[in-house]
Design a protein around this motif. Structure first.
Motif, PDB file in Angstrom:
ATOM      1  N   ARG A 163       0.859  -1.208   0.000  1.00 49.31           N
ATOM      2  CA  ARG A 163       0.000   0.000   0.000  1.00 49.31           C
ATOM      3  C   ARG A 163       0.881   1.239   0.000  1.00 49.31           C
ATOM      4  NH1 ARG A 163      -5.530  -1.129   2.371  1.00 49.31           N
ATOM      5  NH2 ARG A 163      -5.578   1.095   2.770  1.00 49.31           N
ATOM      6  N   THR A 173      -0.041   8.410   0.409  1.00 47.49           N
ATOM      7  CA  THR A 173      -0.429   9.532  -0.458  1.00 47.49           C
ATOM      8  C   THR A 173       0.771  10.302  -0.995  1.00 47.49           C
ATOM      9  OG1 THR A 173      -2.189   9.784   1.166  1.00 47.49           O
ATOM     10  CG2 THR A 173      -2.104  11.407  -0.596  1.00 47.49           C
ATOM     11  N   VAL A 174       1.747  10.572  -0.112  1.00 45.33           N
ATOM     12  CA  VAL A 174       2.868  11.435  -0.529  1.00 45.33           C
ATOM     13  C   VAL A 174       3.752  10.789  -1.588  1.00 45.33           C
ATOM     14  CG1 VAL A 174       2.977  12.833   1.561  1.00 45.33           C
ATOM     15  CG2 VAL A 174       4.269  10.694   1.450  1.00 45.33           C
ATOM     16  N   ARG A 177      14.775   6.449   8.627  1.00 41.45           N
ATOM     17  CA  ARG A 177      14.323   6.739   9.986  1.00 41.45           C
ATOM     18  C   ARG A 177      12.846   7.193  10.020  1.00 41.45           C
ATOM     19  NH1 ARG A 177      12.251   7.846  13.848  1.00 41.45           N
ATOM     20  NH2 ARG A 177      12.742   9.206  15.608  1.00 41.45           N
ATOM     21  N   PHE A 178      12.426   7.929   9.003  1.00 44.04           N
ATOM     22  CA  PHE A 178      11.082   8.493   9.038  1.00 44.04           C
ATOM     23  C   PHE A 178      10.093   7.758   8.146  1.00 44.04           C
ATOM     24  CE2 PHE A 178      13.565  12.136  10.670  1.00 44.04           C
ATOM     25  CZ  PHE A 178      12.958  12.186  11.920  1.00 44.04           C
ATOM     26  N   ASN A 200       7.648   4.335   8.270  1.00 50.91           N
ATOM     27  CA  ASN A 200       7.127   3.168   8.976  1.00 50.91           C
ATOM     28  C   ASN A 200       6.717   2.136   7.945  1.00 50.91           C
ATOM     29  OD1 ASN A 200       7.226   4.150  11.713  1.00 50.91           O
ATOM     30  ND2 ASN A 200       5.535   5.494  11.160  1.00 50.91           N
ATOM     31  N   TYR A 241       4.985  -1.739   7.647  1.00 49.44           N
ATOM     32  CA  TYR A 241       4.239  -2.762   8.381  1.00 49.44           C
ATOM     33  C   TYR A 241       4.041  -3.988   7.498  1.00 49.44           C
ATOM     34  CZ  TYR A 241       2.800   1.558  10.750  1.00 49.44           C
ATOM     35  OH  TYR A 241       2.767   2.779  11.374  1.00 49.44           O
ATOM     36  N   THR A 281       2.321  -2.155   4.341  1.00 55.54           N
ATOM     37  CA  THR A 281       1.874  -0.768   4.339  1.00 55.54           C
ATOM     38  C   THR A 281       3.073   0.141   4.599  1.00 55.54           C
ATOM     39  OG1 THR A 281      -0.275  -1.437   5.216  1.00 55.54           O
ATOM     40  CG2 THR A 281       0.267   0.896   5.370  1.00 55.54           C
ATOM     41  N   LEU A 303       4.075   3.998   5.546  1.00 57.08           N
ATOM     42  CA  LEU A 303       3.526   5.269   6.030  1.00 57.08           C
ATOM     43  C   LEU A 303       4.665   6.148   6.531  1.00 57.08           C
ATOM     44  CD1 LEU A 303       0.416   4.113   8.145  1.00 57.08           C
ATOM     45  CD2 LEU A 303       0.385   5.282   5.939  1.00 57.08           C
ATOM     46  N   PRO A 304       4.779   7.357   6.025  1.00 58.86           N
ATOM     47  CA  PRO A 304       5.804   8.257   6.542  1.00 58.86           C
ATOM     48  C   PRO A 304       5.540   8.512   8.030  1.00 58.86           C
ATOM     49  CG  PRO A 304       4.814   9.151   4.547  1.00 58.86           C
ATOM     50  CD  PRO A 304       3.982   7.981   4.962  1.00 58.86           C
ATOM     51  N   ALA A 305       6.603   8.540   8.843  1.00 54.27           N
ATOM     52  CA  ALA A 305       6.449   8.842  10.260  1.00 54.27           C
ATOM     53  C   ALA A 305       5.891  10.244  10.408  1.00 54.27           C
ATOM     54  CB  ALA A 305       7.790   8.729  10.960  1.00 54.27           C
ATOM     55  N   VAL A 306       5.115  10.452  11.471  1.00 49.18           N
ATOM     56  CA  VAL A 306       4.580  11.773  11.767  1.00 49.18           C
ATOM     57  C   VAL A 306       5.312  12.261  13.006  1.00 49.18           C
ATOM     58  CG1 VAL A 306       2.518  13.082  12.337  1.00 49.18           C
ATOM     59  CG2 VAL A 306       2.370  11.147  10.761  1.00 49.18           C
ATOM     60  N   ALA A 307       6.205  13.217  12.800  1.00 50.64           N
ATOM     61  CA  ALA A 307       7.109  13.620  13.868  1.00 50.64           C
ATOM     62  C   ALA A 307       7.516  15.068  13.685  1.00 50.64           C
ATOM     63  CB  ALA A 307       8.350  12.734  13.863  1.00 50.64           C
ATOM     64  N   TYR A 365       8.381  15.128  19.093  1.00 50.59           N
ATOM     65  CA  TYR A 365       7.301  14.161  19.213  1.00 50.59           C
ATOM     66  C   TYR A 365       7.346  13.237  18.010  1.00 50.59           C
ATOM     67  CZ  TYR A 365       4.545  16.109  15.382  1.00 50.59           C
ATOM     68  OH  TYR A 365       4.127  16.488  14.148  1.00 50.59           O
ATOM     69  N   GLU A 366       6.813  12.046  18.201  1.00 48.41           N
ATOM     70  CA  GLU A 366       6.582  11.157  17.065  1.00 48.41           C
ATOM     71  C   GLU A 366       5.338  10.340  17.378  1.00 48.41           C
ATOM     72  OE1 GLU A 366       9.874   8.759  15.716  1.00 48.41           O
ATOM     73  OE2 GLU A 366       8.577   7.601  14.373  1.00 48.41           O
ATOM     74  N   VAL A 367       4.387  10.340  16.453  1.00 42.65           N
ATOM     75  CA  VAL A 367       3.176   9.549  16.630  1.00 42.65           C
ATOM     76  C   VAL A 367       3.572   8.069  16.638  1.00 42.65           C
ATOM     77  CG1 VAL A 367       0.979   8.898  15.551  1.00 42.65           C
ATOM     78  CG2 VAL A 367       1.699  11.301  15.587  1.00 42.65           C
ATOM     79  N   SER A 383       3.834   4.291  15.996  1.00 43.31           N
ATOM     80  CA  SER A 383       3.619   3.679  14.676  1.00 43.31           C
ATOM     81  C   SER A 383       2.349   2.825  14.639  1.00 43.31           C
ATOM     82  CB  SER A 383       4.841   2.855  14.258  1.00 43.31           C
ATOM     83  OG  SER A 383       5.024   1.748  15.106  1.00 43.31           O
ATOM     84  N   LEU A 427      -0.561   5.147  14.244  1.00 45.67           N
ATOM     85  CA  LEU A 427      -0.581   5.660  12.871  1.00 45.67           C
ATOM     86  C   LEU A 427      -1.281   4.679  11.931  1.00 45.67           C
ATOM     87  CD1 LEU A 427       0.503   7.981  11.059  1.00 45.67           C
ATOM     88  CD2 LEU A 427       2.581   6.625  10.746  1.00 45.67           C
ATOM     89  N   LEU A 428      -0.922   3.398  12.037  1.00 42.32           N
ATOM     90  CA  LEU A 428      -1.559   2.382  11.180  1.00 42.32           C
ATOM     91  C   LEU A 428      -3.058   2.267  11.493  1.00 42.32           C
ATOM     92  CD1 LEU A 428      -1.157   0.196   8.989  1.00 42.32           C
ATOM     93  CD2 LEU A 428      -0.792  -1.448  10.842  1.00 42.32           C
ATOM     94  N   VAL A 450      -2.497  16.414  12.154  1.00 44.37           N
ATOM     95  CA  VAL A 450      -1.844  15.954  13.370  1.00 44.37           C
ATOM     96  C   VAL A 450      -1.850  17.109  14.364  1.00 44.37           C
ATOM     97  CG1 VAL A 450       0.444  16.601  12.457  1.00 44.37           C
ATOM     98  CG2 VAL A 450       0.295  14.910  14.299  1.00 44.37           C
ATOM     99  N   GLN A 492       9.582  18.524   8.588  1.00 43.96           N
ATOM    100  CA  GLN A 492       9.018  17.175   8.607  1.00 43.96           C
ATOM    101  C   GLN A 492       7.517  17.164   8.321  1.00 43.96           C
ATOM    102  OE1 GLN A 492      12.297  15.674  11.826  1.00 43.96           O
ATOM    103  NE2 GLN A 492      10.220  14.949  12.049  1.00 43.96           N
ATOM    104  N   ASP A 512       2.922  16.761   4.109  1.00 44.50           N
ATOM    105  CA  ASP A 512       1.653  16.669   3.389  1.00 44.50           C
ATOM    106  C   ASP A 512       0.954  18.019   3.281  1.00 44.50           C
ATOM    107  OD1 ASP A 512      -0.866  15.997   2.360  1.00 44.50           O
ATOM    108  OD2 ASP A 512      -0.729  13.989   3.236  1.00 44.50           O
ATOM    109  N   TRP A 556      -2.557  18.432   4.800  1.00 44.31           N
ATOM    110  CA  TRP A 556      -2.799  18.240   6.227  1.00 44.31           C
ATOM    111  C   TRP A 556      -2.968  19.556   6.981  1.00 44.31           C
ATOM    112  CZ3 TRP A 556       0.051  13.965   9.416  1.00 44.31           C
ATOM    113  CH2 TRP A 556      -0.422  12.715   9.010  1.00 44.31           C
TER     114      TRP A 556
END
Lengths: 93, 131
Positions: free
Chosen positions: A6, A9-10, A55-56, A58, A60, A83, A85-89, B52-54, B56, B59-60, B76, B94, B97, B100
């Motif tokens: 999967r 989006t980015v 690092r950024f 994820n 799965y 899947t 997914l870019p990390a959200v950080a 911070y980091e959500v 993982s 996130l899924l 976020v 960082q 998107d 967002w």
């Protein structure tokens, strides 16, 4: 082994807008190698120069974060769903 | 514009206060017009008062739930414990998107301050928050 990957989006613009791809490989590393050889433009967003996971990003396998399954060595079975997914950080680094 | 209910605001601020002394964070599920339908709190995987980091797994879960409910992950939120509610240079770097909404909560003063931003090509612009 063929897994369904999967696409977040980015990354979709670089992959012609597709939301998922069937990719062959028996480990996460093989899957990512196949993906980045087909789409070199996204390589820098998936893996580091030494082939380890960015690092950024994820990754799965089904419900599990591959960081807890051996990273790029995590095994992939037929019909697994991968899947990305870019990390959200963020923050003051 | 970001639209959210007072319950959503309370959930966001409460998550950030509970995370103290670390930064708190979570994801916003909603519709493309910027209406928040659900706030998903996350542990701060960075366990830090500076970054911070959500988590993982959260996130899924957020993407799965959004898919199941016909929603999108639209943004976020995170807190700044000792600075204003404005994206830091790292937040901007960082923020990948352009669709967002980036919600910042400042807990620097006695009263929490919440603001929302769009971050497009590294340019930060504050947006209206409607309840």
């Amino acid at each position: 082994m063929t897994a369904k990957v999967r696409i977040p989006t980015v990354l979709r613009p670089a992959l012609g807008g597709v939301t998922s791809l069937a990719v062959e490989g028996s480990t996460i590393g093989e899957i990512l190698n196949r993906l980045t050889s087909d789409y070199p433009a996204i390589r820098g967003q998936l893996v580091n120069e030494d082939g380890t996971l960015h690092r950024f990003l994820n990754v799965y396998v089904n419900d599990d974060d591959v960081r807890y399954l051996g990273g790029v060595d995590a095994p992939v079975a037929n019909d697994d769903e991968i899947t990305l997914l870019p990390a959200v950080a963020g923050g003051f680094l | 514009m970001l639209s959210l209910s007072i319950d959503h605001v309370n959930a966001i601020v409460a998550t950030c206060i509970r995370a103290l002394p670390d930064e708190g964070c979570g994801l916003l599920l909603g519709t493309p017009d910027g209406s928040v339908v659900e706030v998903m709190a996350s542990p701060n995987a960075a366990r830090s008062s500076r970054v911070y980091e959500v988590d993982s797994r959260v996130l899924l879960q957020a993407y799965r739930r959004a898919d199941d409910e016909g929603l999108l992950v639209i943004g976020v939120f995170h807190s700044h414990t000792h600075s204003e509610a404005y994206p830091s240079p790292t937040d901007v770097h960082q923020a990948p998107d352009p669709l967002w909404h980036y919600v910042l909560v400042s807990l620097r003063d006695a009263t929490a301050v919440m603001r929302s931003y769009r971050i497009i090509d590294g340019i930060v612009s504050e947006e209206e928050v409607r309840r």
